[in-house]
Write an enzyme that holds these catalytic residues in place. Structure first.
Site, PDB file in Angstrom:
ATOM      1  N   CYS A 198       0.997  -1.272   0.329  1.00 34.49           N
ATOM      2  CA  CYS A 198      -0.022   0.334  -0.134  1.00 34.49           C
ATOM      3  C   CYS A 198       0.563   1.520   0.301  1.00 34.49           C
ATOM      4  O   CYS A 198       0.660   1.978  -0.812  1.00 34.49           O
ATOM      5  CB  CYS A 198      -1.246   0.286   1.244  1.00 34.49           C
ATOM      6  SG  CYS A 198      -0.233  -0.547   2.679  1.00 34.49           S
ATOM      7  N   HIS A 243      -3.070   6.227   4.297  1.00 34.58           N
ATOM      8  CA  HIS A 243      -1.323   6.206   4.391  1.00 34.58           C
ATOM      9  C   HIS A 243      -1.223   7.367   4.011  1.00 34.58           C
ATOM     10  O   HIS A 243      -1.476   8.204   3.076  1.00 34.58           O
ATOM     11  CB  HIS A 243      -0.528   5.493   4.317  1.00 34.58           C
ATOM     12  CG  HIS A 243      -0.874   4.161   4.573  1.00 34.58           C
ATOM     13  ND1 HIS A 243      -1.595   3.548   5.860  1.00 34.58           N
ATOM     14  CD2 HIS A 243      -0.612   2.951   3.999  1.00 34.58           C
ATOM     15  CE1 HIS A 243      -1.389   2.312   5.356  1.00 34.58           C
ATOM     16  NE2 HIS A 243      -0.674   2.039   4.522  1.00 34.58           N
TER      17      HIS A 243
HETATM   18  P1  NAP Z   1      -8.192  -9.116   7.341  1.00 29.18           P
HETATM   19  O1  NAP Z   1      -9.058  -8.017   7.388  1.00 29.18           O
HETATM   20  O2  NAP Z   1      -7.714 -10.271   8.857  1.00 29.18           O
HETATM   21  O3  NAP Z   1      -8.726 -10.558   6.274  1.00 29.18           O
HETATM   22  C1  NAP Z   1      -8.397 -11.320   6.144  1.00 29.18           C
HETATM   23  C2  NAP Z   1      -9.385 -12.372   5.329  1.00 29.18           C
HETATM   24  O4  NAP Z   1      -8.296 -13.653   5.165  1.00 29.18           O
HETATM   25  C3  NAP Z   1     -10.596 -13.029   5.794  1.00 29.18           C
HETATM   26  O5  NAP Z   1     -11.564 -13.099   4.943  1.00 29.18           O
HETATM   27  C4  NAP Z   1     -10.201 -14.923   6.168  1.00 29.18           C
HETATM   28  O6  NAP Z   1     -11.186 -15.122   5.877  1.00 29.18           O
HETATM   29  C5  NAP Z   1      -9.179 -14.425   5.068  1.00 29.18           C
HETATM   30  N1  NAP Z   1      -8.694 -15.538   5.708  1.00 29.18           N
HETATM   31  C6  NAP Z   1      -7.552 -15.801   6.500  1.00 29.18           C
HETATM   32  N2  NAP Z   1      -7.318 -16.916   6.566  1.00 29.18           N
HETATM   33  C7  NAP Z   1      -7.597 -17.807   5.900  1.00 29.18           C
HETATM   34  C8  NAP Z   1      -7.460 -19.238   5.083  1.00 29.18           C
HETATM   35  N3  NAP Z   1      -6.231 -20.055   5.933  1.00 29.18           N
HETATM   36  N4  NAP Z   1      -8.069 -19.841   4.193  1.00 29.18           N
HETATM   37  C9  NAP Z   1      -9.009 -18.607   3.275  1.00 29.18           C
HETATM   38  N5  NAP Z   1      -9.034 -17.082   3.737  1.00 29.18           N
HETATM   39  C10 NAP Z   1      -8.634 -16.899   4.711  1.00 29.18           C
HETATM   40  O7  NAP Z   1      -7.172  -8.936   6.337  1.00 29.18           O
HETATM   41  P2  NAP Z   1      -6.710  -7.617   5.968  1.00 29.18           P
HETATM   42  O8  NAP Z   1      -6.387  -6.329   6.289  1.00 29.18           O
HETATM   43  O9  NAP Z   1      -8.343  -7.365   4.188  1.00 29.18           O
HETATM   44  O10 NAP Z   1      -5.855  -8.317   4.538  1.00 29.18           O
HETATM   45  C11 NAP Z   1      -5.692  -9.783   3.656  1.00 29.18           C
HETATM   46  C12 NAP Z   1      -4.395  -9.581   2.672  1.00 29.18           C
HETATM   47  O11 NAP Z   1      -4.483  -8.799   1.961  1.00 29.18           O
HETATM   48  C13 NAP Z   1      -3.255  -9.427   3.573  1.00 29.18           C
HETATM   49  O12 NAP Z   1      -2.331 -10.818   2.747  1.00 29.18           O
HETATM   50  C14 NAP Z   1      -2.331  -8.266   3.543  1.00 29.18           C
HETATM   51  O13 NAP Z   1      -1.115  -8.285   3.329  1.00 29.18           O
HETATM   52  C15 NAP Z   1      -3.006  -7.984   2.443  1.00 29.18           C
HETATM   53  N6  NAP Z   1      -3.275  -6.736   2.518  1.00 29.18           N
HETATM   54  C16 NAP Z   1      -2.672  -5.992   1.337  1.00 29.18           C
HETATM   55  C17 NAP Z   1      -2.089  -4.406   1.308  1.00 29.18           C
HETATM   56  C18 NAP Z   1      -1.644  -3.930   0.855  1.00 29.18           C
HETATM   57  O14 NAP Z   1       0.252  -3.284   0.950  1.00 29.18           O
HETATM   58  N7  NAP Z   1      -1.874  -3.688  -0.829  1.00 29.18           N
HETATM   59  C19 NAP Z   1      -2.493  -3.787   2.267  1.00 29.18           C
HETATM   60  C20 NAP Z   1      -3.932  -4.202   3.206  1.00 29.18           C
HETATM   61  C21 NAP Z   1      -3.569  -5.930   3.254  1.00 29.18           C
HETATM   62  P3  NAP Z   1     -11.999 -15.818   7.987  1.00 29.18           P
HETATM   63  O15 NAP Z   1     -13.927 -14.182   7.742  1.00 29.18           O
HETATM   64  O16 NAP Z   1     -13.042 -16.695   7.591  1.00 29.18           O
HETATM   65  O17 NAP Z   1     -11.351 -15.419   8.568  1.00 29.18           O
HETATM   66  N1  12T Z   2       2.343  -5.942   7.200  1.00 29.04           N
HETATM   67  O1  12T Z   2       0.608  -6.433   2.259  1.00 29.04           O
HETATM   68  O2  12T Z   2       0.520  -3.640   8.872  1.00 29.04           O
HETATM   69  O3  12T Z   2       2.795  -6.818   2.540  1.00 29.04           O
HETATM   70  O4  12T Z   2      -0.294  -1.874   7.545  1.00 29.04           O
HETATM   71  C1  12T Z   2       0.747  -4.302   3.801  1.00 29.04           C
HETATM   72  C2  12T Z   2       0.122  -3.624   4.915  1.00 29.04           C
HETATM   73  C3  12T Z   2       2.177  -5.853   5.186  1.00 29.04           C
HETATM   74  C4  12T Z   2       2.010  -6.294   2.711  1.00 29.04           C
HETATM   75  C5  12T Z   2       0.386  -3.309   7.747  1.00 29.04           C
HETATM   76  C6  12T Z   2       1.749  -5.214   6.808  1.00 29.04           C
HETATM   77  C7  12T Z   2       1.895  -5.200   4.530  1.00 29.04           C
HETATM   78  C8  12T Z   2       0.763  -4.112   6.439  1.00 29.04           C
END
Ligand code: NAP
Ligand code: 12T
Length: 341
Positions: A130, A243
């Site tokens: 991000c 951010h």
């Molecule tokens: P979050 O709010 O904790 O949500 C996690 C999601 O993943 C939920 O839908 C969860 O489902 C699902 N999940 C977790 N473990 C799983 C498994 N074993 N099998 C299937 N589904 C599973 O997290 P988030 O903020 O949305 O972030 C999710 C991902 O996006 C992370 O990999 C993070 O690194 C990435 N991300 C990237 C950026 C970026 O910089 N581009 C920014 C933010 C996040 P349940 O409801 O079943 O628990």
């Molecule tokens: N630790 O997708 O905590 O690499 O804000 C994104 C957001 C990892 C990532 C965070 C993190 C990622 C965070």
């Protein structure tokens, strides 16, 4: 876009996944079928998109049969395991985790910056971090015009970047502190309410955090230029969404502050908001829920010959994650690249 696609959203119940459903709806993304996937914990729950209710299905190895496109945001280990399974089933994956970003077989794409890298995809495309995405949107026009030699960036990152649990942790801590109760920290190593933590992701052997090193390495890959030097300090602040980044740029060619303002104002994905006399500058509460990357406080760095300081703000869950992912998917469709070679 006349053709329609079977689309899976993996992690559909999370902070990023929920925003993906909203973005798919707002942009009227051309899906013929939508499959929300999550863990067994959420299987059976209902999610909404385009006014229709969809039942969340548990992610398994068979989830991708007949799926054209899968948007992943379910954590690094889930992406590591299931993205290759999806690609093998003929489904094109756009992944939000850090698992595939530095893999040479995977394009790392910000559509305003390097859409051409999608041409060589082999089934898995990575969405950058991000903090990197909004920096790239703001730096690309400057690099094209004056060649960037070095960037010093400090981030002020919202808690939504660490998921739904972190949003709840900040809410709970603020409420408890205001009623004189002790705080509980589960997601972060210290209290985040009324505090700043110079620590995002894990520490590396060189003393930097992994988040800081992502900004260094991802910039080089996205810009396709190993000569750009980036050094970063990443800080978590008690903000819910968006951010902010303080960015110092040294260029080969001279650019005045006015040059940078007019250059960025005509660049895709950017809104320049820079009227100090009106106290107008980008702020996270204004960028939240919006698509643009906002740039303000544009000044010449008076300590070097060719230097610019600026302030860059964007919604980390939209442009930083869900929106950029959907824009990648749209670009794949436009370029007829929704197939695994
Ligand atoms: P979050 O709010 O904790 O949500 C996690 C999601 O993943 C939920 O839908 C969860 O489902 C699902 N999940 C977790 N473990 C799983 C498994 N074993 N099998 C299937 N589904 C599973 O997290 P988030 O903020 O949305 O972030 C999710 C991902 O996006 C992370 O990999 C993070 O690194 C990435 N991300 C990237 C950026 C970026 O910089 N581009 C920014 C933010 C996040 P349940 O409801 O079943 O628990
Ligand atoms: N630790 O997708 O905590 O690499 O804000 C994104 C957001 C990892 C990532 C965070 C993190 C990622 C965070």
């Amino acid at each position: 876009m006349s053709k329609s696609f079977v689309v899976a959203v993996c992690g559909a119940t999370g902070a990023v996944g929920q925003e993906m459903l909203k973005v798919l709806e707002q942009r009227d993304f051309p899906y013929s079928k939508l499959i929300p996937l999550a863990s067994s914990r959420s299987a059976g729950k209902k999610v909404m998109c385009k006014g229709e209710e969809h039942t969340v299905v548990e992610l398994t190895e068979n989830s991708f049969d007949g799926v054209d496109l899968a948007l992943f945001s379910a954590g690094g280990s889930t992406s590591e395991k299931f993205a290759p399974i999806a690609a093998k089933a003929g489904c094109v994956v756009v992944d939000n985790s850090s698992a595939w970003r530095m893999n040479d077989e995977c394009p790392l794409v910000v559509p305003e910056v390097n859409p051409g890298d999608l041409d060589w995809h082999k089934g898995i495309i990575a969405n950058p971090n991000c903090s990197t995405i909004q920096l790239m949107v703001a730096l690309k026009p400057i690099h094209d015009e004056a060649r960037i030699k070095r960037v010093v960036v400090s981030t002020y990152q919202a808690v939504s970047g660490s998921g739904q649990k972190a949003i709840e942790e900040l809410e709970n801590q603020v409420q408890r502190l205001m009623s004189g109760k002790p705080v509980v920290s589960d997601v972060y190593p210290h209290q985040i309410a009324f505090n700043c933590l110079p620590h995002i992701d894990v520490f590396m052997d060189n003393g930097y955090t992994k988040e800081e090193m992502k900004m260094v390495q991802e910039t080089i890959k996205i810009m396709g230029d190993p000569t750009i030097k980036v050094t970063a300090t990443c800080v978590r602040v008690p903000v819910f969404y968006s951010h902010s980044e303080s960015v110092n740029i040294e260029t080969e060619e001279k650019l005045t502050a006015d040059d940078v303002r007019s250059l960025l104002a005509k660049s895709p994905g950017i809104i320049v908001e820079d009227f100090p006399e009106k106290k107008a500058y980008p702020m996270p509460i204004d960028a939240a829920g919006e698509d643009a990357t906002y740039v303000g406080r544009i000044r010449e760095d008076e300590t070097i010959d060719n230097g610019i300081n600026m302030w860059v703000v964007s919604d980390n869950i939209r442009k930083g994650a869900a929106l950029n992912t959907v824009q990648i998917a749209e670009t794949l469709i436009e370029r007829d690249l929704v197939r695994v070679p």
